[in-house]
Design a protein around this motif. Structure first.
Motif, mmCIF file in Angstrom:
data_model
loop_
_atom_site.group_PDB
_atom_site.id
_atom_site.type_symbol
_atom_site.label_atom_id
_atom_site.label_comp_id
_atom_site.label_asym_id
_atom_site.label_seq_id
_atom_site.Cartn_x
_atom_site.Cartn_y
_atom_site.Cartn_z
ATOM 1 N N TYR A 40 -9.244 -13.354 -35.312
ATOM 2 C CA TYR A 40 -9.502 -14.298 -36.172
ATOM 3 C C TYR A 40 -10.896 -14.196 -36.908
ATOM 4 C CZ TYR A 40 -12.611 -16.160 -32.215
ATOM 5 O OH TYR A 40 -13.458 -16.132 -31.282
ATOM 6 N N LEU A 71 -9.237 -18.958 -39.979
ATOM 7 C CA LEU A 71 -10.530 -19.270 -39.169
ATOM 8 C C LEU A 71 -11.637 -18.876 -39.980
ATOM 9 C CD1 LEU A 71 -9.715 -19.539 -35.535
ATOM 10 C CD2 LEU A 71 -10.240 -21.563 -36.995
ATOM 11 N N ARG A 100 -10.488 -23.928 -33.174
ATOM 12 C CA ARG A 100 -9.861 -22.922 -32.814
ATOM 13 C C ARG A 100 -8.824 -23.028 -31.407
ATOM 14 N NH1 ARG A 100 -14.282 -18.878 -30.262
ATOM 15 N NH2 ARG A 100 -14.702 -20.357 -29.188
#
Ligand code: ZN
Length: 236
Positions: A40, A71, A100
């Protein structure tokens, strides 16, 4: 409703101490064990390298590395954009990445569906951490209910470390005899944790300490170092 195979497990694998310990535990059960990591845009790729290596050593039936670039686009965490990791923002550590775990678990649940895994394991813990809200038990329970509603499944989301301290997590690893980490002088599975996991926020692997690699000073290193000291103290 899709009834998933309860003997098959998918482990969310970050490459840190907690998730690799969870993978070691799952590998003992004998059913098919799979692992999934998420790329990410974290500060460094060392954790992902460790995750792939641990998945290989523990002979997982399949290892998946999924890209979640959104993200980083969203930003807002010192883990993604730089900044002081010792700071606190809105009562939370600057390393907190909003959403997350919810995003990871949704992706992992979709993969579990495809792999017919009835058990999804996450290494989150509410004991030692600085209060990440997405590591708390009630968050995981709500996510389990929401994802099962969304997919019409009976998936179990397990968090075996939820109430464990870092010292207890070291003790868990110490119990596992995984070749080639089945030597008493190397403290069994604790050696796998030391050598093939990474926790340091700074990505520092220049020095190998008795608790593993890291700068020894960032919040993640401090937690791991203190947990190890407590574990060793209890061993003696
Ligand atoms: Zn560190």
């Amino acid at each position: 409703m899709k009834l998933l195979d309860k003997t098959k497990t998918l482990v969310c694998l970050s490459g840190g101490q907690d998730s690799v310990t969870c993978l070691m535990e799952a590998a003992q059960t004998g059913g098919g064990t799979y692992a999934v990591s998420f790329n990410y845009g974290q500060r460094h790729s060392i954790e992902l390298d460790c995750a792939a290596q641990a998945a290989k050593i523990l002979k997982t039936a399949g290892y998946y590395a999924l890209d979640i670039p959104a993200l980083r686009q969203i930003g807002g965490s010192a883990l993604l954009t730089g900044g002081d990791l010792n700071e606190r923002r809105d009562g939370l550590p600057a390393s907190f990445v909003p959403g997350r775990n919810a995003i990871f678990l949704a992706q992992a649940a979709a993969l579990a569906y495809q792999l017919n895994c009835g058990r999804l394991v996450t290494g989150v813990s509410e004991t030692d951490y600085s209060g990440y809200p997405d590591c708390r038990e009630y968050t995981i329970k709500f996510l389990e209910a929401a994802l099962n509603a969304a997919m019409e499944t009976d998936l179990e989301i397990a968090a075996p470390l939820m109430r464990k301290t870092k010292a207890e997590t070291w003790t868990m690893a110490y119990q596992y005899r995984v070749p080639p980490f089945d030597r008493a002088d190397k403290q069994y599975g604790a050696e796998l944790i030391r050598e093939h996991t990474h926790t340091c926020y700074r990505g520092d692997r220049t020095v190998r300490h008795d608790w593993g690699y890291g700068c020894g000073e960032c919040p993640a290193c401090l937690l791991r170092r203190r947990g190890y000291a407590e574990f060793i103290g209890a061993l003696k």
